[in-house]
Design a protein around this motif. Structure first.
Motif, mmCIF file in Angstrom:
data_model
loop_
_atom_site.group_PDB
_atom_site.id
_atom_site.type_symbol
_atom_site.label_atom_id
_atom_site.label_comp_id
_atom_site.label_asym_id
_atom_site.label_seq_id
_atom_site.Cartn_x
_atom_site.Cartn_y
_atom_site.Cartn_z
ATOM 1 N N ALA A 26 0.826 -1.213 0.000
ATOM 2 C CA ALA A 26 0.000 0.000 0.000
ATOM 3 C C ALA A 26 0.857 1.259 0.000
ATOM 4 N N ASP A 27 1.978 1.254 0.739
ATOM 5 C CA ASP A 27 2.853 2.432 0.760
ATOM 6 C C ASP A 27 3.340 2.776 -0.652
ATOM 7 N N THR A 28 3.715 1.751 -1.399
ATOM 8 C CA THR A 28 4.181 1.961 -2.773
ATOM 9 C C THR A 28 3.066 2.527 -3.639
ATOM 10 N N LYS A 29 1.850 2.009 -3.465
ATOM 11 C CA LYS A 29 0.718 2.460 -4.266
ATOM 12 C C LYS A 29 0.336 3.904 -3.938
ATOM 13 N N ILE A 30 0.478 4.293 -2.662
ATOM 14 C CA ILE A 30 0.221 5.688 -2.295
ATOM 15 C C ILE A 30 1.241 6.602 -2.972
ATOM 16 N N GLY A 31 2.493 6.161 -3.012
ATOM 17 C CA GLY A 31 3.520 6.937 -3.700
ATOM 18 C C GLY A 31 3.218 7.096 -5.179
ATOM 19 N N GLU A 32 2.718 6.046 -5.812
ATOM 20 C CA GLU A 32 2.360 6.112 -7.231
ATOM 21 C C GLU A 32 1.176 7.047 -7.453
ATOM 22 N N LEU A 33 0.225 7.032 -6.524
ATOM 23 C CA LEU A 33 -0.928 7.926 -6.608
ATOM 24 C C LEU A 33 -0.474 9.386 -6.550
ATOM 25 N N LEU A 34 0.423 9.696 -5.612
ATOM 26 C CA LEU A 34 0.928 11.064 -5.485
ATOM 27 C C LEU A 34 1.747 11.475 -6.707
ATOM 28 N N PHE A 94 -1.994 11.511 2.759
ATOM 29 C CA PHE A 94 -1.244 10.665 1.830
ATOM 30 C C PHE A 94 0.225 11.092 1.764
ATOM 31 N N VAL A 95 0.453 12.390 1.765
ATOM 32 C CA VAL A 95 1.827 12.901 1.738
ATOM 33 C C VAL A 95 2.573 12.461 2.997
ATOM 34 N N ASP A 96 1.900 12.509 4.140
ATOM 35 C CA ASP A 96 2.526 12.069 5.396
ATOM 36 C C ASP A 96 2.828 10.568 5.373
ATOM 37 N N PHE A 97 1.921 9.773 4.811
ATOM 38 C CA PHE A 97 2.188 8.333 4.680
ATOM 39 C C PHE A 97 3.418 8.104 3.805
ATOM 40 N N ASP A 98 3.445 8.799 2.678
ATOM 41 C CA ASP A 98 4.533 8.604 1.718
ATOM 42 C C ASP A 98 5.879 9.041 2.289
ATOM 43 N N ALA A 99 5.858 10.095 3.101
ATOM 44 C CA ALA A 99 7.102 10.620 3.680
ATOM 45 C C ALA A 99 7.529 9.860 4.932
ATOM 46 N N GLY A 100 6.668 8.972 5.417
ATOM 47 C CA GLY A 100 6.993 8.209 6.614
ATOM 48 C C GLY A 100 6.730 8.933 7.911
ATOM 49 N N ARG A 101 6.065 10.092 7.825
ATOM 50 C CA ARG A 101 5.752 10.832 9.056
ATOM 51 C C ARG A 101 4.614 10.173 9.831
ATOM 52 N N ILE A 102 3.764 9.432 9.132
ATOM 53 C CA ILE A 102 2.720 8.630 9.772
ATOM 54 C C ILE A 102 2.881 7.199 9.279
ATOM 55 N N ASP A 103 2.986 6.267 10.189
ATOM 56 C CA ASP A 103 3.079 4.860 9.821
ATOM 57 C C ASP A 103 1.690 4.348 9.455
ATOM 58 N N LEU A 104 1.543 3.847 8.229
ATOM 59 C CA LEU A 104 0.225 3.436 7.742
ATOM 60 C C LEU A 104 -0.352 2.298 8.575
ATOM 61 N N GLY A 105 0.473 1.319 8.942
ATOM 62 C CA GLY A 105 -0.024 0.188 9.728
ATOM 63 C C GLY A 105 -0.562 0.622 11.073
ATOM 64 N N ALA A 106 0.188 1.469 11.773
ATOM 65 C CA ALA A 106 -0.265 1.963 13.074
ATOM 66 C C ALA A 106 -1.516 2.820 12.919
ATOM 67 N N PHE A 107 -1.562 3.592 11.846
ATOM 68 C CA PHE A 107 -2.725 4.442 11.570
ATOM 69 C C PHE A 107 -3.981 3.591 11.368
ATOM 70 N N PHE A 125 -10.321 1.421 5.401
ATOM 71 C CA PHE A 125 -9.604 2.629 4.996
ATOM 72 C C PHE A 125 -9.846 2.920 3.508
ATOM 73 N N SER A 126 -9.782 1.906 2.689
ATOM 74 C CA SER A 126 -9.988 2.080 1.248
ATOM 75 C C SER A 126 -11.380 2.621 0.952
ATOM 76 N N ASN A 127 -12.384 2.103 1.647
ATOM 77 C CA ASN A 127 -13.767 2.501 1.386
ATOM 78 C C ASN A 127 -14.135 3.849 1.991
ATOM 79 N N GLN A 128 -13.519 4.188 3.114
ATOM 80 C CA GLN A 128 -13.895 5.413 3.813
ATOM 81 C C GLN A 128 -12.992 6.595 3.500
ATOM 82 N N VAL A 129 -11.784 6.334 2.985
ATOM 83 C CA VAL A 129 -10.841 7.418 2.701
ATOM 84 C C VAL A 129 -10.497 7.494 1.217
#
Length: 235
Positions: A26-34, A94-107, A125-129
Motif C-alpha cells: 500500500a505504501d508503494t501504491k500511495i507513492g504512485e498515486l501522489l 497521503f503525503v505524510d504516509f509517503d514521507a513516513g511521518r505517519i506509519d500506515l499500519g499503526a494508523f 480505509f480504502s472505502n472510507q478514505v
C-alpha cells in the motif's frame, strides 16, 4: 484523448490500484498515486490551490483526536465538512504516509480497527478514505461529461454548469484558471439541486468575475446571470 484526460485517468487508475492492493504494498501504491498528481498539470494546480491556505496541523488536531464514548485508546478519524478542505486533508495524509511521518499500519490499527486483521482495517480505509477521495476528484473533472444527460433533467442551472465544465476542460485556458472555473462550476451544480437562491447568485457572480479576469467567453453566462443573479434575487 488529450494529455490532460490521460493524466486524470492515470490518477483514477492509481486510486483503484491502491484500493485493490494488499496492505504490504500500500505504501508503494500511495507513492504512485501522489506521483500521478504531481505529473498532471491540472491535478497539481488543483491540489496546490486547495492546500495553499489549508491549516493541516490544525486539521490533524481537530479531526484525528476524536475518541467515541465507550472506546479505550481508539480514536476515530473525522473529516472536514467542506469538500475542498476534505480533499486537502486526505491529500496531506497521503503525503505524510509517503514521507513516513505517519506509519500506515499503526494508523489503520488506530482509526480503522475492524476485526483485528490488517486486511479488515485496510479494506475499511480504502472505502472510507481512498474511494471518496477518488470519486470527488472524478466528479470535479469528469462530472459534466459523465452526468450530462442527468443534468439536463435536473434543470437549467445544472445543464449550464455541465456544458461550461466541458467547454472549460477542452479550452486552452491555463491550468490554474481551469481549476478555478471547475471549482465554481462544481459548487454551482451542487447548489442547483439544493436550490439555495442566494448561494447560486453568489456563485454565478463569482463565475462572471472569473470569466472577465480570464478573458473567458461564455455564450449562456449573461442570460443565466440575468435570470439567477440579478438584483431581485438578493432583494
Amino acid at each position: 484523448m488529450d494529455t490532460g484526460r490521460q493524466q486524470i485517468d492515470l490518477f483514477l487508475k492509481k486510486c483503484d490500484e491502491l484500493m485493490q492492493s494488499k496492505f504490504i504494498i500500500a505504501d508503494t501504491k500511495i507513492g504512485e498515486l501522489l506521483k500521478a498528481i504531481a505529473t498532471s498539470d491540472l491535478l497539481y494546480a488543483f491540489f496546490r490551490e486547495i492546500t495553499k491556505n489549508f491549516d493541516y496541523p490544525a486539521a490533524r488536531e481537530k479531526y484525528m483526536n476524536y475518541m467515541p464514548e465507550g472506546t479505550v485508546n481508539k480514536r476515530k478519524l473525522l473529516f472536514p465538512e467542506n469538500a475542498e478542505e476534505r480533499l486537502a486533508f486526505v491529500f496531506c495524509l497521503f503525503v505524510d504516509f509517503d514521507a513516513g511521518r505517519i506509519d500506515l499500519g499503526a494508523f489503520l490499527q488506530e482509526y480503522f480497527y475492524e476485526d483485528g486483521s490488517v486486511y479488515g482495517s485496510f479494506y475499511a480505509f480504502s472505502n472510507q478514505v481512498v474511494k471518496p477521495f477518488r470519486n470527488a476528484v472524478r466528479t470535479l473533472f469528469y462530472g459534466g461529461r459523465i452526468a450530462r444527460s442527468k443534468a439536463e433533467g435536473r434543470g437549467e442551472l445544472a445543464a449550464f454548469a455541465s456544458r461550461e465544465r466541458e467547454a472549460v476542460y477542452a479550452s486552452r485556458l491555463p491550468d490554474a484558471r481551469k481549476v478555478e472555473a471547475l471549482v465554481i462550476l462544481n459548487a454551482l451544480s451542487a447548489q442547483a439541486e439544493k436550490g439555495d437562491a442566494r448561494l447560486i447568485a453568489a456563485l454565478i457572480t463569482g463565475y462572471r468575475c472569473f470569466a472577465e479576469a480570464a478573458g473567458w467567453k461564455s455564450g449562456a453566462l449573461l442570460q443565466i446571470a440575468e435570470k439567477y443573479a440579478g438584483p431581485e434575487v438578493l432583494a
